[in-house]
Design a protein around this motif. Structure first.
Motif, PDB file in Angstrom:
ATOM      1  N   PRO A   1       0.809  -1.220   0.000  1.00 37.59           N
ATOM      2  CA  PRO A   1       0.000   0.000   0.000  1.00 37.59           C
ATOM      3  C   PRO A   1       0.840   1.266   0.000  1.00 37.59           C
ATOM      4  N   SER A   2       0.297   2.320  -0.596  1.00 37.32           N
ATOM      5  CA  SER A   2       0.912   3.634  -0.540  1.00 37.32           C
ATOM      6  C   SER A   2      -0.188   4.664  -0.683  1.00 37.32           C
ATOM      7  N   LEU A   3       0.046   5.861  -0.134  1.00 38.74           N
ATOM      8  CA  LEU A   3      -0.934   6.925  -0.256  1.00 38.74           C
ATOM      9  C   LEU A   3      -0.616   7.760  -1.483  1.00 38.74           C
ATOM     10  N   SER A   4      -1.619   8.031  -2.281  1.00 35.80           N
ATOM     11  CA  SER A   4      -1.442   8.816  -3.495  1.00 35.80           C
ATOM     12  C   SER A   4      -2.804   9.250  -3.975  1.00 35.80           C
ATOM     13  N   SER A   5      -2.847  10.271  -4.819  1.00 36.02           N
ATOM     14  CA  SER A   5      -4.119  10.678  -5.396  1.00 36.02           C
ATOM     15  C   SER A   5      -4.292  10.113  -6.794  1.00 36.02           C
ATOM     16  N   ALA A   6      -3.289   9.424  -7.299  1.00 38.88           N
ATOM     17  CA  ALA A   6      -3.379   8.808  -8.622  1.00 38.88           C
ATOM     18  C   ALA A   6      -2.919   7.370  -8.521  1.00 38.88           C
ATOM     19  N   ALA A   7      -3.579   6.489  -9.257  1.00 38.14           N
ATOM     20  CA  ALA A   7      -3.209   5.071  -9.215  1.00 38.14           C
ATOM     21  C   ALA A   7      -1.904   4.845  -9.945  1.00 38.14           C
ATOM     22  N   SER A   8      -1.118   3.919  -9.436  1.00 30.54           N
ATOM     23  CA  SER A   8       0.128   3.594 -10.110  1.00 30.54           C
ATOM     24  C   SER A   8      -0.126   2.521 -11.147  1.00 30.54           C
ATOM     25  N   SER A   9       0.687   2.523 -12.165  1.00 31.37           N
ATOM     26  CA  SER A   9       0.565   1.549 -13.234  1.00 31.37           C
ATOM     27  C   SER A   9       1.938   0.956 -13.490  1.00 31.37           C
ATOM     28  N   PRO A  10       2.194  -0.265 -12.996  1.00 36.74           N
ATOM     29  CA  PRO A  10       3.535  -0.838 -13.120  1.00 36.74           C
ATOM     30  C   PRO A  10       4.053  -0.905 -14.546  1.00 36.74           C
ATOM     31  N   ASP A  11       3.166  -1.103 -15.526  1.00 34.37           N
ATOM     32  CA  ASP A  11       3.651  -1.225 -16.900  1.00 34.37           C
ATOM     33  C   ASP A  11       4.126   0.115 -17.464  1.00 34.37           C
ATOM     34  N   LYS A  12       3.744   1.253 -16.862  1.00 38.37           N
ATOM     35  CA  LYS A  12       4.187   2.560 -17.340  1.00 38.37           C
ATOM     36  C   LYS A  12       5.328   3.110 -16.494  1.00 38.37           C
ATOM     37  N   GLY A  13       5.657   2.414 -15.419  1.00 43.09           N
ATOM     38  CA  GLY A  13       6.762   2.847 -14.573  1.00 43.09           C
ATOM     39  C   GLY A  13       6.395   3.939 -13.589  1.00 43.09           C
ATOM     40  N   SER A  14       5.163   4.361 -13.545  1.00 40.33           N
ATOM     41  CA  SER A  14       4.747   5.406 -12.620  1.00 40.33           C
ATOM     42  C   SER A  14       4.603   4.834 -11.220  1.00 40.33           C
ATOM     43  N   GLN A  15       4.979   5.604 -10.236  1.00 38.49           N
ATOM     44  CA  GLN A  15       4.831   5.159  -8.852  1.00 38.49           C
ATOM     45  C   GLN A  15       3.708   5.914  -8.157  1.00 38.49           C
ATOM     46  N   GLY A  16       2.858   6.614  -8.911  1.00 36.35           N
ATOM     47  CA  GLY A  16       1.733   7.317  -8.311  1.00 36.35           C
ATOM     48  C   GLY A  16       2.131   8.610  -7.623  1.00 36.35           C
ATOM     49  N   THR A  17       3.312   9.149  -7.916  1.00 38.41           N
ATOM     50  CA  THR A  17       3.759  10.364  -7.258  1.00 38.41           C
ATOM     51  C   THR A  17       3.155  11.578  -7.951  1.00 38.41           C
ATOM     52  N   LYS A  18       2.886  12.616  -7.156  1.00 43.47           N
ATOM     53  CA  LYS A  18       2.349  13.864  -7.692  1.00 43.47           C
ATOM     54  C   LYS A  18       3.481  14.879  -7.806  1.00 43.47           C
ATOM     55  N   LYS A  19       3.395  15.751  -8.792  1.00 44.30           N
ATOM     56  CA  LYS A  19       4.359  16.825  -8.935  1.00 44.30           C
ATOM     57  C   LYS A  19       4.129  17.828  -7.806  1.00 44.30           C
ATOM     58  N   THR A  20       5.185  18.229  -7.150  1.00 46.54           N
ATOM     59  CA  THR A  20       5.083  19.236  -6.103  1.00 46.54           C
ATOM     60  C   THR A  20       5.143  20.600  -6.767  1.00 46.54           C
ATOM     61  N   LEU A  21       4.118  21.410  -6.528  1.00 47.43           N
ATOM     62  CA  LEU A  21       4.052  22.736  -7.128  1.00 47.43           C
ATOM     63  C   LEU A  21       4.859  23.734  -6.306  1.00 47.43           C
ATOM     64  N   THR A  22       5.483  24.680  -6.987  1.00 43.54           N
ATOM     65  CA  THR A  22       6.179  25.757  -6.293  1.00 43.54           C
ATOM     66  C   THR A  22       5.143  26.709  -5.718  1.00 43.54           C
ATOM     67  N   LEU A  23       5.577  27.573  -4.836  1.00 45.34           N
ATOM     68  CA  LEU A  23       4.688  28.555  -4.222  1.00 45.34           C
ATOM     69  C   LEU A  23       4.027  29.432  -5.286  1.00 45.34           C
TER      70      LEU A  23
END
Length: 151
Positions: free
Chosen positions: A35-57
């Motif tokens: 399990p991991s907390l994220s707002s987007a589902a991860s997809s192992p075949d695309k290499g995404s780990q479900g991480t969100k881009k951190t926006l600057t101020l």
């Protein structure tokens, strides 16, 4: 039915996503990584780990400024951005835009206890009743004393 079985995922209340993952709210469960907390589902075949881009101020402020909020209060996120902008502008310390004293985040008010005069208030530069927007570009940090004097 084991945890790798897509039917078990549906029965468990999740939404099955190809590649062995399912999402339930903001909790992502990947049968390989756990399990991991994220707002987007991860997809192992695309290499995404479900991480969100951190926006600057600046990006956060611009995003909030896009939504019209004429005559409305600031959102909690909008207040936070105004305070962060003030702090960044003043070398890491929040200062009143009027009298320039150092201000601090307020504490929950208690009955019979007068709040500190150096408590930070996020104020509308152009008043709400005059159509002032509840977005960061119309916000400023004032000490409690200056804010009460203004109104």
């Amino acid at each position: 039915m084991g945890p790798e079985d897509p039917i078990a995922d549906v029965v468990a209340g999740g939404i099955f996503i190809a590649g062995g993952s399912y999402a339930l709210g903001t909790l992502i469960y990947d049968h390989v990584n756990g399990p991991s907390l994220s707002s987007a589902a991860s997809s192992p075949d695309k290499g995404s780990q479900g991480t969100k881009k951190t926006l600057t101020l600046e990006e956060r402020a611009a995003k909030l400024d896009k939504k019209p909020r004429d005559g409305q209060d600031f959102t909690p996120t909008g207040k936070k951005v105004v305070k962060e902008q003030n702090s960044e502008k003043n070398g890491g310390k929040m200062k009143c835009a009027n009298c320039e004293i150092e201000v601090k985040n307020g504490k929950k008010h208690e009955r019979g206890v007068k709040p500190s005069s150096d408590e930070a208030h996020v104020d509308h530069k152009k008043r709400k009743r005059e159509g002032g927007s509840g977005t960061p570009n119309n916000g400023q940090v004032l000490c409690r004393g200056c804010n009460l004097d203004k109104h």
